[in-house]
Motif scaffolding. Structure first.
Motif, PDB file in Angstrom:
ATOM      1  N   LYS A 180       0.808  -1.225   0.000  1.00 50.20           N
ATOM      2  CA  LYS A 180       0.000   0.000   0.000  1.00 50.20           C
ATOM      3  C   LYS A 180       0.839   1.273   0.000  1.00 50.20           C
ATOM      4  CE  LYS A 180      -0.704   0.052   4.996  1.00 50.20           C
ATOM      5  NZ  LYS A 180      -1.629  -0.100   6.095  1.00 50.20           N
ATOM      6  N   LYS A 181       1.929   1.295   0.776  1.00 50.74           N
ATOM      7  CA  LYS A 181       2.757   2.510   0.829  1.00 50.74           C
ATOM      8  C   LYS A 181       3.353   2.818  -0.541  1.00 50.74           C
ATOM      9  CE  LYS A 181       4.361   3.219   5.538  1.00 50.74           C
ATOM     10  NZ  LYS A 181       5.094   2.436   6.525  1.00 50.74           N
ATOM     11  N   ALA A 182       3.903   1.786  -1.180  1.00 50.76           N
ATOM     12  CA  ALA A 182       4.527   1.978  -2.496  1.00 50.76           C
ATOM     13  C   ALA A 182       3.479   2.358  -3.542  1.00 50.76           C
ATOM     14  CB  ALA A 182       5.269   0.713  -2.917  1.00 50.76           C
ATOM     15  N   ILE A 183       2.284   1.760  -3.453  1.00 48.42           N
ATOM     16  CA  ILE A 183       1.212   2.075  -4.410  1.00 48.42           C
ATOM     17  C   ILE A 183       0.810   3.543  -4.276  1.00 48.42           C
ATOM     18  CG2 ILE A 183      -1.211   1.648  -4.995  1.00 48.42           C
ATOM     19  CD1 ILE A 183      -0.751  -1.302  -4.205  1.00 48.42           C
ATOM     20  N   THR A 184       0.647   3.996  -3.038  1.00 53.43           N
ATOM     21  CA  THR A 184       0.265   5.391  -2.792  1.00 53.43           C
ATOM     22  C   THR A 184       1.365   6.337  -3.262  1.00 53.43           C
ATOM     23  OG1 THR A 184      -1.049   4.709  -0.876  1.00 53.43           O
ATOM     24  CG2 THR A 184      -0.477   7.030  -1.023  1.00 53.43           C
ATOM     25  N   ARG A 185       2.614   5.964  -2.983  1.00 59.65           N
ATOM     26  CA  ARG A 185       3.758   6.817  -3.344  1.00 59.65           C
ATOM     27  C   ARG A 185       3.951   6.889  -4.863  1.00 59.65           C
ATOM     28  NH1 ARG A 185       8.177   3.805  -1.440  1.00 59.65           N
ATOM     29  NH2 ARG A 185       8.302   2.930  -3.541  1.00 59.65           N
ATOM     30  N   ASP A 186       3.879   5.726  -5.522  1.00 59.15           N
ATOM     31  CA  ASP A 186       4.201   5.660  -6.954  1.00 59.15           C
ATOM     32  C   ASP A 186       2.989   5.837  -7.866  1.00 59.15           C
ATOM     33  OD1 ASP A 186       6.692   5.079  -5.961  1.00 59.15           O
ATOM     34  OD2 ASP A 186       6.629   2.945  -6.449  1.00 59.15           O
ATOM     35  N   HIS A 187       1.785   5.847  -7.291  1.00 60.09           N
ATOM     36  CA  HIS A 187       0.546   5.872  -8.094  1.00 60.09           C
ATOM     37  C   HIS A 187       0.586   4.762  -9.144  1.00 60.09           C
ATOM     38  CE1 HIS A 187      -0.952   9.520  -6.282  1.00 60.09           C
ATOM     39  NE2 HIS A 187       0.240  10.048  -6.429  1.00 60.09           N
ATOM     40  N   ARG A 188       1.051   3.597  -8.712  1.00 60.78           N
ATOM     41  CA  ARG A 188       1.166   2.464  -9.627  1.00 60.78           C
ATOM     42  C   ARG A 188       0.812   1.192  -8.861  1.00 60.78           C
ATOM     43  NH1 ARG A 188       6.694   0.442 -12.666  1.00 60.78           N
ATOM     44  NH2 ARG A 188       5.979   1.816 -14.314  1.00 60.78           N
ATOM     45  N   VAL A 189       0.121   0.271  -9.545  1.00 54.27           N
ATOM     46  CA  VAL A 189      -0.128  -1.045  -8.961  1.00 54.27           C
ATOM     47  C   VAL A 189       0.092  -2.097 -10.050  1.00 54.27           C
ATOM     48  CG1 VAL A 189      -2.622  -0.999  -9.412  1.00 54.27           C
ATOM     49  CG2 VAL A 189      -1.730  -2.464  -7.602  1.00 54.27           C
ATOM     50  N   VAL A 190       0.711  -3.209  -9.660  1.00 50.87           N
ATOM     51  CA  VAL A 190       0.959  -4.314 -10.578  1.00 50.87           C
ATOM     52  C   VAL A 190       0.079  -5.483 -10.121  1.00 50.87           C
ATOM     53  CG1 VAL A 190       2.673  -5.921 -11.495  1.00 50.87           C
ATOM     54  CG2 VAL A 190       3.321  -3.552 -11.003  1.00 50.87           C
ATOM     55  N   VAL A 191      -0.836  -5.910 -10.977  1.00 54.45           N
ATOM     56  CA  VAL A 191      -1.763  -6.988 -10.635  1.00 54.45           C
ATOM     57  C   VAL A 191      -1.218  -8.299 -11.206  1.00 54.45           C
ATOM     58  CG1 VAL A 191      -4.140  -7.802 -10.735  1.00 54.45           C
ATOM     59  CG2 VAL A 191      -3.672  -5.342 -10.743  1.00 54.45           C
ATOM     60  N   VAL A 192      -0.798  -9.203 -10.319  1.00 59.78           N
ATOM     61  CA  VAL A 192      -0.280 -10.503 -10.757  1.00 59.78           C
ATOM     62  C   VAL A 192      -1.282 -11.574 -10.369  1.00 59.78           C
ATOM     63  CG1 VAL A 192       2.110  -9.747 -10.617  1.00 59.78           C
ATOM     64  CG2 VAL A 192       1.062 -10.848  -8.636  1.00 59.78           C
TER      65      VAL A 192
END
Length: 364
Positions: free
Chosen positions: A143-155
Motif C-alpha cells: 500500500k505505501k509503495a502504491i500510494t507513493r508511486d501511483h502504480r499497482v501491478v496486478v499478478v
C-alpha cells in the motif's frame, strides 16, 4: 465482539501455522518454497506457514488458547463434517491474507501431497471479515509503495506477489481465488488516490487463451480507472515467479517496465481473429477494433492511434477515421442512455498469470 474474536482467531492461527513451518513434517513445504526461490527470510517476511496433515492440530492449539469450535468455524479455520469439526487446511503451505491494516483475515493454502484430493489452492470461505471480492493479497505490504508511486501491478498468484516484492516491484498484489472485479478496483482507487490520470495499473496475463480472455474482460471494465492501464506479458509466457527463478530479479523489473497500453493489447487480440489478407477480413476487423480506439480517454491521442490501427489493418486512413468517429458517437449515445457508469473492473481466477511492453494511453 464477535468480529474481534474472528480477527484474534485468525491471528492465532497465523502464528501457529508459521511455527509449524520449522517442524520436520513441513520439509515438503520448505522444499516447495525453496524450489521457487524463496528462503527462510522470504517465508518470514510474508508470514508463510505450514498446516500439518492431521485433522485437529490447529483446532487443539486454538482450543488451548480459549477459542471455541463455533468461533473457529465462523473464522473459516475449521470445516464441519458428520463427525464434528476438523481443520480446514491440512498438509499445505499456508499464506496469511491480511486486510489493508495488516490484520490477518484469512488464508490461502497450496496442496503439497499427491494423496490430497482437495483443490490445488484452498482459500478461507466467506466470513464476516473475509470477503474474497474485496481481498487483495499483498496489499498490506504494497500500500505505501502504491500510494507513493501511483502504480499497482496486478499478478496472479501468491508466489508471483512474493517474487515481485523480492525483486523490488513492491507495488504487486493479487486476487485470492477469484476474478479481478469491481470491488477490487474500488479498494485500489482509494489506495492510489485515483482521481487523476497520472496513475498506472499494470496487469500481467498469461499469453494463453484464458489469459487473453482475462485481459479482454479487464479492458471491459478498465474505463473505471482514471489511471492508465497496461498489460505486461513476459518472454516465453513465464509468470513473475518463474521469470525470477530462471532470469533473476532484474528480469522481473524489466517485465513491468516493458508494458504495453491495455487498448493496444486488446486491438492486437481482436485483429488476431480476422484474415487481414481479404477485404471482408479487414472490414470485419475494423468494425471490431474501431470502438477500442474510440474509447481512448485522451482525445489528443486518438488520431495517432487511429493511424496505428489503419497501419495494422493495411487500410487507408480515410476509411478508418470515419469508422472510429462513428464508434465514438455510438459510445456516447449508449453512455447517455444508461446514465453514468459506476466506478469499478475485472480479471481472472486463482494462482498464476504473466506480463510485457511500451508507453501508454488511456481509455475512457
Amino acid at each position: 465482539s464477535g468480529r474481534t474474536r474472528l480477527y484474534a482467531a485468525n491471528t492465532a492461527a497465523a502464528d501457529w501455522f508459521r511455527a509449524q513451518l520449522a517442524s520436520p513434517e513441513a520439509d515438503a513445504g520448505r522444499r516447495f518454497l525453496g524450489e521457487r526461490g524463496f528462503d527462510a527470510g522470504a517465508a518470514a517476511h510474508f508470514g508463510i506457514g505450514y498446516a500439518p496433515k492431521g485433522w485437529n492440530g490447529l483446532r487443539d492449539a486454538l482450543k488451548a488458547q480459549g477459542f471455541s469450535d463455533d468461533e473457529m468455524l465462523a473464522a473459516g479455520l475449521l470445516s464441519q463434517g458428520q463427525r464434528g469439526a476438523y481443520d480446514r487446511f491440512r498438509g499445505r503451505v499456508v499464506w496469511p491474507i491480511r486486510d489493508i491494516t495488516g490484520q490477518t483475515i484469512g488464508f490461502g493454502a497450496r496442496r503439497l501431497f499427491d494423496d490430497d484430493n482437495g483443490p490445488k489452492y484452498l482459500n478461507t470461505p466467506e466470513t464476516p471479515i473475509y470477503k474474497k471480492a474485496q481481498v487483495l493479497y499483498g496489499l498490506d505490504l504494497a500500500k505505501k509503495a502504491i500510494t507513493r508511486d501511483h502504480r499497482v501491478v496486478v499478478v496472479e498468484g501468491y508466489t508471483d506477489v512474493m517474487a515481485c516484492h523480492l525483486a523490488g516491484v513492491t507495488t504487486a498484489i493479487a486476487t485470492c481465488g477469484t476474478a479481478f472485479g469491481s470491488d477490487h478496483i474500488s479498494v485500489l482507487r482509494r489506495v492510489m488516490g485515483d482521481d487523476s490520470t497520472s496513475g498506472e495499473v499494470i496487469f500481467t496475463f498469461d499469453p494463453d487463451a484464458a489469459g487473453q480472455k482475462a485481459a479482454l474482460r479487464a479492458f471491459g471494465d478498465e474505463k473505471r480507472f482514471a489511471a492508465q492501464t497496461y498489460v505486461a506479458v513476459a518472454p516465453d509466457g513465464l509468470d513473475p515467479c518463474d521469470l525470477r527463478l530462471s532470469r533473476g530479479d532484474a528480469a522481473v523489473r524489466t517485465l513491468v517496465e516493458t508494458k504495453a497500453p491495455m487498448f493496444e493489447f486488446v486491438i492486437d487480440q481482436r485483429l488476431s481473429g480476422f484474415d487481414l489478407a481479404t477485404v471482408e477480413g479487414r472490414v470485419g476487423a475494423l468494425r471490431a477494433t474501431a470502438p477500442v480506439v474510440a474509447d481512448i480517454r485522451d482525445q489528443a491521442l486518438r488520431p495517432g492511434y487511429t493511424r496505428v490501427l489503419a497501419r495494422k489493418l493495411g487500410m487507408d486512413l480515410g476509411e478508418v477515421t470515419p469508422a472510429v468517429e462513428r464508434a465514438a458517437r455510438a459510445s456516447r449515445a449508449s453512455h447517455h442512455d444508461t446514465g453514468p457508469r459506476q466506478e469499478t473492473s475485472s480479471r481472472r481466477d486463482a494462482p498464476r498469470h504473466t506480463g510485457a511492453a511500451r508507453h501508454g494511453a488511456r481509455t475512457s
